[in-house]
Write a protein that holds these residues in place. Sequence first.
Motif, PDB file in Angstrom:
ATOM      1  N   PRO A 300       0.830  -1.213   0.000  1.00 36.72           N
ATOM      2  CA  PRO A 300       0.000   0.000   0.000  1.00 36.72           C
ATOM      3  C   PRO A 300       0.863   1.261   0.000  1.00 36.72           C
ATOM      4  O   PRO A 300       1.802   1.378   0.780  1.00 36.72           O
ATOM      5  CB  PRO A 300      -0.793  -0.120   1.307  1.00 36.72           C
ATOM      6  CG  PRO A 300      -0.807  -1.585   1.620  1.00 36.72           C
ATOM      7  CD  PRO A 300       0.510  -2.106   1.121  1.00 36.72           C
ATOM      8  N   GLY A 301       0.569   2.193  -0.908  1.00 36.83           N
ATOM      9  CA  GLY A 301       1.302   3.452  -0.963  1.00 36.83           C
ATOM     10  C   GLY A 301       2.742   3.310  -1.412  1.00 36.83           C
ATOM     11  O   GLY A 301       3.587   4.133  -1.057  1.00 36.83           O
ATOM     12  N   HIS A 302       3.044   2.309  -2.217  1.00 40.17           N
ATOM     13  CA  HIS A 302       4.417   1.991  -2.597  1.00 40.17           C
ATOM     14  C   HIS A 302       4.987   3.087  -3.499  1.00 40.17           C
ATOM     15  O   HIS A 302       4.525   3.299  -4.622  1.00 40.17           O
ATOM     16  CB  HIS A 302       4.436   0.656  -3.331  1.00 40.17           C
ATOM     17  CG  HIS A 302       5.786   0.019  -3.414  1.00 40.17           C
ATOM     18  ND1 HIS A 302       5.999  -1.199  -4.017  1.00 40.17           N
ATOM     19  CD2 HIS A 302       7.001   0.424  -2.969  1.00 40.17           C
ATOM     20  CE1 HIS A 302       7.268  -1.524  -3.942  1.00 40.17           C
ATOM     21  NE2 HIS A 302       7.908  -0.544  -3.318  1.00 40.17           N
ATOM     22  N   ASP A 303       6.019   3.807  -3.011  1.00 40.01           N
ATOM     23  CA  ASP A 303       6.662   4.849  -3.822  1.00 40.01           C
ATOM     24  C   ASP A 303       7.270   4.227  -5.076  1.00 40.01           C
ATOM     25  O   ASP A 303       7.886   3.170  -5.028  1.00 40.01           O
ATOM     26  CB  ASP A 303       7.757   5.559  -3.023  1.00 40.01           C
ATOM     27  CG  ASP A 303       7.188   6.410  -1.896  1.00 40.01           C
ATOM     28  OD1 ASP A 303       6.015   6.796  -1.993  1.00 40.01           O
ATOM     29  OD2 ASP A 303       7.928   6.681  -0.932  1.00 40.01           O
ATOM     30  N   ARG A 304       7.116   4.936  -6.205  1.00 36.51           N
ATOM     31  CA  ARG A 304       7.524   4.356  -7.487  1.00 36.51           C
ATOM     32  C   ARG A 304       9.037   4.391  -7.701  1.00 36.51           C
ATOM     33  O   ARG A 304       9.618   3.440  -8.181  1.00 36.51           O
ATOM     34  CB  ARG A 304       6.823   5.106  -8.628  1.00 36.51           C
ATOM     35  CG  ARG A 304       6.901   4.396  -9.974  1.00 36.51           C
ATOM     36  CD  ARG A 304       6.246   3.035  -9.907  1.00 36.51           C
ATOM     37  NE  ARG A 304       6.126   2.400 -11.222  1.00 36.51           N
ATOM     38  CZ  ARG A 304       5.697   1.167 -11.408  1.00 36.51           C
ATOM     39  NH1 ARG A 304       5.346   0.429 -10.356  1.00 36.51           N
ATOM     40  NH2 ARG A 304       5.599   0.659 -12.608  1.00 36.51           N
TER      41      ARG A 304
END
Length: 361
Positions: A300-304
């Motif tokens: 969840p909310g994984h920075d690219r």
Amino acid sequence: MPDSLLPAGINRVLVTGGAGFIGGAVVRRLLTGSDALVFNLDKCGYASDLASIEALPESKGRHQLLQLDLADTEATAAAVQQADPDLVMHLAAESHVDRSIDGPGAFISSNVNGTFSLLQAVRRHWEGLSEERRSRFRFHHISTDEVFGSLGATGRFSETTPYDPRSPYSASKAASDHLVNAWHHTYGLPVVLTNCSNNYGPWQFPEKLIPVVILKAIAGEPIPLYGDGANVRDWLFVEDHVDALLLAATRGQLGQSYCVGGHGERSNREVVETICQLLDERWPEGAPHARLITRVADRPGHDRRYAIDPARISAELGWEPRHDFSSGLAVTVDWYLQNQEWCRSVRQRAGYSGERIGTRA
């Protein structure tokens, strides 16, 4: 690094989080590269381990563990008074993003409240020093590039990048960075900050990507790859990071921050596939290990993407990484293959068996 690891007059160093992965590497370097007394303030949580330090002959008589939680204000003040430091290097932090998703409260307590408690104790200590010792004293706060949020396909983080944290972990570290800056501007505390990219290397607790992949692969278990595997990180070998930290701590400009990156941008898929290739050569049983790669639901909310521009620390302090990603990763894979018993021991002690965490949305 310069010929002298520490400037004259830096005889007592307080390292918070010195039983952790990066903190332990800092403690080892201080013990082997200087004559300073090293006070190791650590709560000795699930990811802490002193084996790498206690194995050093230099630790006898020059390394002292101060076991406490930084959020305990009175205990922290007493520990700072006992250490009587000339230099404080603040690395103590809860740092695993997945764990911050499942239990954000621990990250606020350690990274925000703990930093506040330490700043107050160090400020009182610094204000009570002689003029000569005050002039040499420094507080070095070690942080992460994750406070800057997520990059697109181009560009790199620098010291002027706006903060944009996306996880409970990065938000708690951003808060601690702001506290340190405030204590510098409001109270005059002599501080230096650094923000680093993803560290890897020997002695890392096996819940982070690289040790997880190694241990899963040699056990013949599925290797989890989050989402499409295209998330990019800038990988920094831990010993190169220690070089940068000691330069910043002793020679950095007061009130400044320095971004530290390893020129090692790789997607998660590239990292996993490269480890599998190395293991095919070193651990042929079960090869090809890439067959174990298994896509799982993304974090969840994984920075690219993260990437760092280390131009300031290179230009001002002469720092450059000594390891490229290929050589550093080979050293790391070899170390984990040779230290499987340590991995079993620390995971058993922590009650962690390699299961995935941090899936709560």
